[in-house]
Design an enzyme around this catalytic site. Structure first.
Site, PDB file in Angstrom:
ATOM      1  N   GLY A  11       0.779  -1.235   0.000  1.00 45.31           N
ATOM      2  CA  GLY A  11       0.000   0.000   0.000  1.00 45.31           C
ATOM      3  C   GLY A  11       0.810   1.284   0.000  1.00 45.31           C
ATOM      4  N   ILE A  91      -7.151 -10.126 -11.404  1.00 43.79           N
ATOM      5  CA  ILE A  91      -7.682  -9.726 -12.706  1.00 43.79           C
ATOM      6  C   ILE A  91      -9.200  -9.576 -12.596  1.00 43.79           C
ATOM      7  CG2 ILE A  91      -8.000 -10.458 -15.106  1.00 43.79           C
ATOM      8  CD1 ILE A  91      -5.298 -11.977 -14.801  1.00 43.79           C
ATOM      9  N   LEU A  92      -9.724  -8.492 -13.161  1.00 42.09           N
ATOM     10  CA  LEU A  92     -11.153  -8.171 -13.058  1.00 42.09           C
ATOM     11  C   LEU A  92     -11.866  -8.516 -14.369  1.00 42.09           C
ATOM     12  CD1 LEU A  92     -10.444  -4.785 -11.318  1.00 42.09           C
ATOM     13  CD2 LEU A  92     -11.532  -6.774 -10.223  1.00 42.09           C
ATOM     14  N   HIS A 108       0.700   0.504 -13.347  1.00 43.75           N
ATOM     15  CA  HIS A 108       1.397  -0.728 -13.693  1.00 43.75           C
ATOM     16  C   HIS A 108       2.904  -0.456 -13.726  1.00 43.75           C
ATOM     17  CE1 HIS A 108       2.049  -4.629 -15.508  1.00 43.75           C
ATOM     18  NE2 HIS A 108       2.870  -4.036 -16.349  1.00 43.75           N
ATOM     19  N   GLU A 142      -9.116  -5.999 -21.412  1.00 40.08           N
ATOM     20  CA  GLU A 142      -7.843  -6.639 -21.755  1.00 40.08           C
ATOM     21  C   GLU A 142      -6.753  -6.178 -20.801  1.00 40.08           C
ATOM     22  OE1 GLU A 142      -4.864  -7.509 -25.520  1.00 40.08           O
ATOM     23  OE2 GLU A 142      -6.502  -6.098 -25.783  1.00 40.08           O
ATOM     24  N   ASP A 144      -3.906  -4.841 -18.693  1.00 40.79           N
ATOM     25  CA  ASP A 144      -2.774  -3.925 -18.903  1.00 40.79           C
ATOM     26  C   ASP A 144      -2.711  -3.357 -20.324  1.00 40.79           C
ATOM     27  OD1 ASP A 144      -1.977  -4.239 -16.254  1.00 40.79           O
ATOM     28  OD2 ASP A 144      -0.643  -5.902 -16.713  1.00 40.79           O
ATOM     29  N   GLN A 172       8.809   6.846  -8.777  1.00 40.55           N
ATOM     30  CA  GLN A 172       8.085   7.536  -9.852  1.00 40.55           C
ATOM     31  C   GLN A 172       6.583   7.264  -9.786  1.00 40.55           C
ATOM     32  OE1 GLN A 172       9.592   9.842 -11.734  1.00 40.55           O
ATOM     33  NE2 GLN A 172      11.337   9.341 -10.429  1.00 40.55           N
TER      34      GLN A 172
HETATM   35  N1  NHR Z   1      -8.278  -6.225 -14.757  1.00 40.07           N
HETATM   36  C1  NHR Z   1      -8.537  -5.913 -16.023  1.00 40.07           C
HETATM   37  N2  NHR Z   1      -9.645  -6.404 -16.563  1.00 40.07           N
HETATM   38  N3  NHR Z   1      -7.736  -5.122 -16.764  1.00 40.07           N
HETATM   39  C2  NHR Z   1      -6.599  -4.648 -16.228  1.00 40.07           C
HETATM   40  O1  NHR Z   1      -5.822  -3.878 -16.986  1.00 40.07           O
HETATM   41  C3  NHR Z   1      -6.247  -4.960 -14.892  1.00 40.07           C
HETATM   42  C4  NHR Z   1      -7.144  -5.777 -14.169  1.00 40.07           C
HETATM   43  C5  NHR Z   1      -6.847  -6.144 -12.854  1.00 40.07           C
HETATM   44  C6  NHR Z   1      -5.678  -5.739 -12.272  1.00 40.07           C
HETATM   45  C7  NHR Z   1      -3.420  -4.682 -12.384  1.00 40.07           C
HETATM   46  C8  NHR Z   1      -2.352  -5.509 -13.126  1.00 40.07           C
HETATM   47  C9  NHR Z   1      -0.988  -4.865 -13.027  1.00 40.07           C
HETATM   48  O2  NHR Z   1      -0.870  -3.644 -12.962  1.00 40.07           O
HETATM   49  C10 NHR Z   1      -4.765  -4.967 -12.990  1.00 40.07           C
HETATM   50  C11 NHR Z   1      -5.047  -4.554 -14.290  1.00 40.07           C
HETATM   51  C12 NHR Z   1      -2.982  -8.901 -11.555  1.00 40.07           C
HETATM   52  C13 NHR Z   1      -2.455  -9.770 -12.503  1.00 40.07           C
HETATM   53  C14 NHR Z   1      -2.544 -11.255 -12.331  1.00 40.07           C
HETATM   54  O3  NHR Z   1      -2.030 -12.007 -13.138  1.00 40.07           O
HETATM   55  C15 NHR Z   1      -1.879  -9.213 -13.633  1.00 40.07           C
HETATM   56  C16 NHR Z   1      -1.852  -7.840 -13.810  1.00 40.07           C
HETATM   57  C17 NHR Z   1      -2.394  -6.981 -12.857  1.00 40.07           C
HETATM   58  C18 NHR Z   1      -2.939  -7.524 -11.727  1.00 40.07           C
HETATM   59  N4  NHR Z   1      -3.242 -11.759 -11.261  1.00 40.07           N
HETATM   60  C19 NHR Z   1      -3.441 -13.161 -10.955  1.00 40.07           C
HETATM   61  C20 NHR Z   1      -4.922 -13.576 -11.166  1.00 40.07           C
HETATM   62  O4  NHR Z   1      -5.138 -14.765 -11.395  1.00 40.07           O
HETATM   63  C21 NHR Z   1      -3.114 -13.475  -9.522  1.00 40.07           C
HETATM   64  C22 NHR Z   1      -1.676 -13.170  -9.199  1.00 40.07           C
HETATM   65  C23 NHR Z   1      -1.390 -13.177  -7.699  1.00 40.07           C
HETATM   66  O5  NHR Z   1      -2.325 -13.268  -6.884  1.00 40.07           O
HETATM   67  O6  NHR Z   1      -0.201 -13.043  -7.354  1.00 40.07           O
HETATM   68  O7  NHR Z   1      -5.827 -12.725 -11.036  1.00 40.07           O
HETATM   69  O8  NHR Z   1       0.038  -5.587 -13.101  1.00 40.07           O
HETATM   70  C1  GAR Z   2       3.504  -1.286  -7.318  1.00 35.05           C
HETATM   71  O1  GAR Z   2       4.786  -1.307  -7.894  1.00 35.05           O
HETATM   72  C2  GAR Z   2       2.445  -1.422  -8.389  1.00 35.05           C
HETATM   73  O2  GAR Z   2       2.749  -0.744  -9.560  1.00 35.05           O
HETATM   74  C3  GAR Z   2       2.465  -2.901  -8.614  1.00 35.05           C
HETATM   75  O3  GAR Z   2       2.628  -3.479  -7.345  1.00 35.05           O
HETATM   76  C4  GAR Z   2       3.281  -2.548  -6.485  1.00 35.05           C
HETATM   77  C5  GAR Z   2       2.371  -2.276  -5.315  1.00 35.05           C
HETATM   78  O4  GAR Z   2       3.039  -1.512  -4.364  1.00 35.05           O
HETATM   79  N1  GAR Z   2       1.260  -3.358  -9.202  1.00 35.05           N
HETATM   80  C6  GAR Z   2       1.156  -4.539  -9.759  1.00 35.05           C
HETATM   81  O5  GAR Z   2       2.126  -5.263  -9.938  1.00 35.05           O
HETATM   82  C7  GAR Z   2      -0.237  -4.935 -10.143  1.00 35.05           C
HETATM   83  N2  GAR Z   2      -0.231  -6.255 -10.638  1.00 35.05           N
HETATM   84  P1  GAR Z   2       2.251  -0.810  -3.194  1.00 35.05           P
HETATM   85  O6  GAR Z   2       1.313  -1.859  -2.596  1.00 35.05           O
HETATM   86  O7  GAR Z   2       3.321  -0.421  -2.221  1.00 35.05           O
HETATM   87  O8  GAR Z   2       1.519   0.353  -3.771  1.00 35.05           O
END
Ligand code: NHR
Ligand code: GAR
Length: 216
Positions: A11, A91-92, A108, A142, A144, A172
């Site tokens: 966080g 993932i949503l 991201h 989709e 990211d 950053q």
């Molecule tokens: N949902 C949608 N539909 N679109 C995006 O662009 C999203 C999203 C949900 C989260 C953050 C994203 C990132 O910034 C985000 C963007 C989770 C995963 C993932 O693989 C990938 C990318 C991001 C967040 N999650 C696994 C899953 O099965 C679980 C991984 C774990 O718990 O460690 O959901 O990177």
């Molecule tokens: C941040 O680097 C963020 O960009 C990344 O996780 C870290 C969270 O840090 N997000 C993802 O990788 C989403 N899949 P924080 O909890 O200290 O903000």
């Protein structure tokens, strides 16, 4: 401007938003923080700032759709103007994303479209890129791939390991996430037909609405 922030862990981005709001540099209020795990350290940060929190353990739901539905109900209880993913790791689904179209953003840890998905710093080091960074984008179904709002770049140094690179990027993140949310709160930023629009006030007092790359 009412913000709901979704987290999964530490966080630090949430903390950056809370301190910007407290300092008066972000005209917005974090009205609720939600996590998909009860032990996310960021929930403590929120509570310490007097922000209500809720944890919804995704493992207790039958499927992703059921989790998304419960999450949306919890979010809507806070009546936010903007939903902010800050290190949120689930993932949503399409339905969830469509419900919050134009008012759901993510940060991201890479210069998208490079390195979508997980372990971005490790992959950047493995590929030998010389420039890395972070991206704030509107969330679309989709993963990211949503329209880009703002990015920050950092150099990759020969001495970097994953932790060193992650720390340089994170510094950053803590700058550009409050910046993007300020644009939104000021009514300057919106998503229009899948494009990011950012309004800027010109020196003659006129307002230019332009595609983001032209206006910045
Ligand atoms: N949902 C949608 N539909 N679109 C995006 O662009 C999203 C999203 C949900 C989260 C953050 C994203 C990132 O910034 C985000 C963007 C989770 C995963 C993932 O693989 C990938 C990318 C991001 C967040 N999650 C696994 C899953 O099965 C679980 C991984 C774990 O718990 O460690 O959901 O990177
Ligand atoms: C941040 O680097 C963020 O960009 C990344 O996780 C870290 C969270 O840090 N997000 C993802 O990788 C989403 N899949 P924080 O909890 O200290 O903000």
């Amino acid at each position: 401007m009412r913000l709901v922030v979704l987290i999964s862990g530490r966080g630090s981005n949430l903390a950056a938003l809370l301190s910007a709001a407290a300092a008066g540099t972000l005209p917005a209020r974090v009205v609720g923080v939600l996590a998909n795990c009860a032990d996310a350290p960021g929930l403590e940060t929120a509570s310490a700032a007097g922000v209500p929190t809720r944890a919804l353990d995704h493992r207790l739901f039958a499927d992703r759709e059921a989790f998304d539905t419960a999450l949306a109900e919890a979010i809507d209880g806070f009546a936010p103007d903007l939903v902010v993913l800050a290190g949120f790791m689930r993932i949503l689904g399409d339905r969830f994303v469509r419900r919050y179209a134009g008012r759901l953003i993510n940060i991201h840890p890479s210069l998208l479209p490079a390195f979508p998905g997980l372990h971005t710093h490790r992959r950047a080091l493995a590929e030998g890129v010389r420039v890395h960074g972070c991206t704030v984008h509107f969330v679309t179904p989709e993963l990211d791939h949503g329209p880009i709002i703002v990015q920050a770049a950092v150099p990759v140094l020969d001495t970097d390991d994953e932790a060193a690179l992650a720390a340089r990027v994170l510094a950053q993140e803590h700058r550009i996430y409050p910046l993007a949310i300020r644009w939104f709160a000021d009514g300057r930023l919106r998503l229009c037909d899948g494009r990011v629009l950012l309004a800027s006030v010109q020196s003659d007092g006129g307002v230019l609405i332009a595609p983001q790359l032209v206006a910045v």
